[in-house]
Motif scaffolding. Structure first.
Motif, PDB file in Angstrom:
ATOM      1  N   ARG A 153       0.832  -1.210   0.000  1.00  0.00           N
ATOM      2  CA  ARG A 153       0.000   0.000   0.000  1.00  0.00           C
ATOM      3  C   ARG A 153       0.863   1.255   0.000  1.00  0.00           C
ATOM      4  O   ARG A 153       1.877   1.314   0.694  1.00  0.00           O
ATOM      5  CB  ARG A 153      -0.934   0.014   1.215  1.00  0.00           C
ATOM      6  N   TRP A 166      -2.575   3.588  -3.693  1.00  0.00           N
ATOM      7  CA  TRP A 166      -2.212   2.482  -4.575  1.00  0.00           C
ATOM      8  C   TRP A 166      -2.184   1.182  -3.775  1.00  0.00           C
ATOM      9  O   TRP A 166      -1.714   1.153  -2.635  1.00  0.00           O
ATOM     10  CB  TRP A 166      -0.832   2.712  -5.200  1.00  0.00           C
ATOM     11  N   TYR A 224      -1.254  -3.035  -4.357  1.00  0.00           N
ATOM     12  CA  TYR A 224      -0.700  -4.032  -5.274  1.00  0.00           C
ATOM     13  C   TYR A 224      -1.522  -5.315  -5.191  1.00  0.00           C
ATOM     14  O   TYR A 224      -1.591  -5.960  -4.143  1.00  0.00           O
ATOM     15  CB  TYR A 224       0.757  -4.342  -4.946  1.00  0.00           C
ATOM     16  N   ARG A 263      -0.229  -6.326 -10.717  1.00  0.00           N
ATOM     17  CA  ARG A 263      -0.334  -4.902 -11.069  1.00  0.00           C
ATOM     18  C   ARG A 263      -0.843  -4.094  -9.888  1.00  0.00           C
ATOM     19  O   ARG A 263      -1.481  -4.630  -8.960  1.00  0.00           O
ATOM     20  CB  ARG A 263      -1.257  -4.705 -12.263  1.00  0.00           C
ATOM     21  N   TRP A 264      -0.530  -2.787  -9.936  1.00  0.00           N
ATOM     22  CA  TRP A 264      -1.019  -1.845  -8.939  1.00  0.00           C
ATOM     23  C   TRP A 264      -2.367  -1.287  -9.388  1.00  0.00           C
ATOM     24  O   TRP A 264      -2.554  -0.973 -10.549  1.00  0.00           O
ATOM     25  CB  TRP A 264      -0.033  -0.693  -8.757  1.00  0.00           C
TER      26      TRP A 264
END
Length: 338
Positions: free
Chosen positions: A277, A302, A304, A310-311
């Protein structure tokens, strides 16, 4: 619970907003050039996009009509169709448009530049080819599982190379290529190149009456160069028919100083909570004129997602912000473009 509490206690990093410093440089530029200056700057994750037109309109409504407008342009590119709209909007507010290029002016930014009556280029300035690449919903994915842009020039070179080595079975090139690039993507990129040439001709028509000359310049920018990022320097720009001249050294120095302030504003401010995070704040696009600055700030969490490699974004508060001087006060506000 401990993870959430620690996340709340971490201070979110913010990028600096250097309004007073940039306004001081713009005032010096206006004095040197004898006319109003508009800045358009993109960071590494910024691009020429649709909402830029509305941000520019906000500036021009305050700036009004002028004989000549000077546009400081630093961008890595974006949408060519937006470039046409930006150039057209600028020309509605002036008789003569001069673009100031001290550094990178690539792809869609080059398209904005060719819509100007004059391009002034510094020692480190360059334009680029405008051959079309397209990020399609059916494009291939990279190692991070994100869609990648596909260039028609790259596709054509693969086909030519294949046919050169396998002349007996030329059609097999497409059969093999379709395993990696969807047929609809190839068709969309081909159509996009025709659009790119048309946009260049429309932009050049603002100051070039000879249709054959405009066609020749547009075709050169779209198909002559072996790389999309090939740097077109001042002498090459003049050679292909663009009206380009050397930027006065004192103006170039001021533009580099202004770019330094924008680069500081555009630095990525990432706050890491843990390995999965994070929160990012980053100023991507900046428009500025005397007394007002409008910028787009990415402001989002963000996360993951390991199973997708992917984020993904969460709690996205990204948007346009406005700073303006009202007397001795500086007013800050959010600007909403639908």
């Amino acid at each position: 619970m401990d993870n959430q509490e620690s996340q709340v206690n971490i201070k979110i990093k913010q990028p600096p907003v250097l309004f007073n410093q940039t306004q001081s440089v713009i005032a010096e530029l206006c004095q040197h050039l004898g006319g109003p200056v508009i800045s358009y700057w993109n960071g590494s994750r910024g691009s020429v996009c649709g909402s830029d037109v509305l941000a520019l309109h906000e500036l021009l409504c305050q700036l009004g009509q002028h004989d000549t407008i000077y546009l400081f342009l630093k961008s890595g590119g974006g949408s060519g169709q937006v470039s046409l709209r930006i150039a057209n909007l600028l020309r509605q507010h002036c008789q003569r448009l001069v673009v100031l290029v001290p550094l990178e002016c690539a792809s869609a930014a080059t398209m904005i530049a060719i819509g100007a009556d004059l391009i002034l280029m510094g020692p480190t300035a360059y334009l680029t080819a405008v051959d079309t690449s397209l990020n399609h919903a059916l494009s291939p994915v990279d190692r991070d599982n994100d869609r990648v842009s596909v260039s028609l020039d790259e596709l054509q070179r693969v086909i030519r190379l294949w046919r050169g080595q396998n002349g007996a079975d030329p059609d097999n090139a497409y059969k093999s290529l379709f395993q990696y690039v969807h047929p609809l993507v190839i068709g969309a990129v081909d159509r996009a190149e025709s659009l790119s040439i048309m946009l260049c001709k429309e932009l050049l028509a603002h100051h070039i009456r000879d249709e054959a000359q405009a066609e020749q310049i547009a075709t050169t920018l779209n198909s002559k160069y072996p790389s999309h990022s090939y740097p077109i320097l001042l002498d090459e720009a003049v050679k292909i028919g663009l009206r380009a001249e050397r930027l006065p050294s004192e103006v170039n120095q001021l533009l580099l100083k202004l770019n330094g302030f924008y680069s500081e504003m555009g630095q990525k401010a990432t706050t890491d909570f843990d390995e999965l995070r994070a929160h990012s704040n980053e100023i991507a696009n900046i428009w500025e004129a005397t007394g007002v600055q409008i910028y787009y700030q990415q402001d989002q969490d963000w996360f993951y997602r390991a199973e997708e490699r992917r984020w993904i974004t969460m709690n996205d508060n990204s948007g346009w912000r406005r700073i303006e001087r009202q007397g001795k006060r500086i007013k800050r506000s959010e600007v909403h473009f639908s």
